[in-house]
Design a protein around this motif. Sequence first.
Motif, PDB file in Angstrom:
ATOM      1  N   MET A 179       0.911  -0.932  -0.191  1.00  0.00           N
ATOM      2  CA  MET A 179       0.017   0.005  -0.066  1.00  0.00           C
ATOM      3  C   MET A 179       0.884   1.252  -0.075  1.00  0.00           C
ATOM      4  SD  MET A 179      -2.668   1.495   2.837  1.00  0.00           S
ATOM      5  CE  MET A 179      -3.966   0.223   2.839  1.00  0.00           C
ATOM      6  N   LYS A 223       3.423   3.901  -6.766  1.00  0.00           N
ATOM      7  CA  LYS A 223       2.832   2.709  -6.633  1.00  0.00           C
ATOM      8  C   LYS A 223       3.474   1.560  -7.695  1.00  0.00           C
ATOM      9  CE  LYS A 223      -1.752   0.726  -7.905  1.00  0.00           C
ATOM     10  NZ  LYS A 223      -2.753   0.892  -8.665  1.00  0.00           N
ATOM     11  N   GLN A 224       3.758   2.068  -8.887  1.00  0.00           N
ATOM     12  CA  GLN A 224       4.207   1.062  -9.827  1.00  0.00           C
ATOM     13  C   GLN A 224       5.730   0.644  -9.312  1.00  0.00           C
ATOM     14  OE1 GLN A 224       3.745   3.274 -13.372  1.00  0.00           O
ATOM     15  NE2 GLN A 224       1.522   2.591 -13.517  1.00  0.00           N
ATOM     16  N   HIS A 272       7.259   0.601  -6.326  1.00  0.00           N
ATOM     17  CA  HIS A 272       6.990  -0.344  -5.615  1.00  0.00           C
ATOM     18  C   HIS A 272       6.245  -1.362  -5.212  1.00  0.00           C
ATOM     19  CE1 HIS A 272      10.047   2.397  -3.463  1.00  0.00           C
ATOM     20  NE2 HIS A 272       9.330   3.281  -3.608  1.00  0.00           N
ATOM     21  N   SER A 273       5.486  -1.766  -6.580  1.00  0.00           N
ATOM     22  CA  SER A 273       4.501  -2.951  -6.717  1.00  0.00           C
ATOM     23  C   SER A 273       3.746  -3.003  -5.586  1.00  0.00           C
ATOM     24  CB  SER A 273       5.486  -4.139  -6.763  1.00  0.00           C
ATOM     25  OG  SER A 273       6.499  -4.103  -7.668  1.00  0.00           O
ATOM     26  N   CYS A 274       2.889  -1.661  -5.329  1.00  0.00           N
ATOM     27  CA  CYS A 274       2.047  -1.762  -4.322  1.00  0.00           C
ATOM     28  C   CYS A 274       0.483  -2.003  -4.978  1.00  0.00           C
ATOM     29  CB  CYS A 274       1.806  -0.286  -3.771  1.00  0.00           C
ATOM     30  SG  CYS A 274       3.171   0.024  -3.120  1.00  0.00           S
ATOM     31  N   CYS A 275      -0.246  -2.738  -4.354  1.00  0.00           N
ATOM     32  CA  CYS A 275      -1.695  -3.003  -4.991  1.00  0.00           C
ATOM     33  C   CYS A 275      -2.763  -1.761  -5.054  1.00  0.00           C
ATOM     34  CB  CYS A 275      -2.205  -4.474  -4.231  1.00  0.00           C
ATOM     35  SG  CYS A 275      -2.343  -4.240  -2.580  1.00  0.00           S
ATOM     36  N   VAL A 276      -2.505  -0.931  -4.040  1.00  0.00           N
ATOM     37  CA  VAL A 276      -3.329   0.269  -3.720  1.00  0.00           C
ATOM     38  C   VAL A 276      -2.433   1.399  -3.400  1.00  0.00           C
ATOM     39  CG1 VAL A 276      -5.472  -1.172  -3.273  1.00  0.00           C
ATOM     40  CG2 VAL A 276      -3.905  -0.176  -1.357  1.00  0.00           C
ATOM     41  N   LYS A 299       1.151   7.513  -8.484  1.00  0.00           N
ATOM     42  CA  LYS A 299       0.925   6.472  -9.335  1.00  0.00           C
ATOM     43  C   LYS A 299       2.387   5.909  -9.708  1.00  0.00           C
ATOM     44  CE  LYS A 299      -0.969   5.262 -13.871  1.00  0.00           C
ATOM     45  NZ  LYS A 299      -1.840   5.575 -14.954  1.00  0.00           N
TER      46      LYS A 299
END
Length: 51
Positions: free
Chosen positions: A1, A24-25, A27-31, A21
């Motif tokens: 997250m 998020k990409q 660090h491979s976060c899902c949300v 955004k």
Amino acid sequence: MAVQCKCWKCDVENGILLQLKAGKQVHSCCVAWMVTTSNFTRQQGAGELVI
């Protein structure tokens, strides 16, 4: 997250959301969440944004 908190007097602009955004990409976060004491510019609109 991924979470970003902004305590700003001015509105949060699109560039800040694009940074969230990208983080998020990277660090491979899902949300990703953006929490602010301000508002978002008209460009984002209101409510939930899917990034």
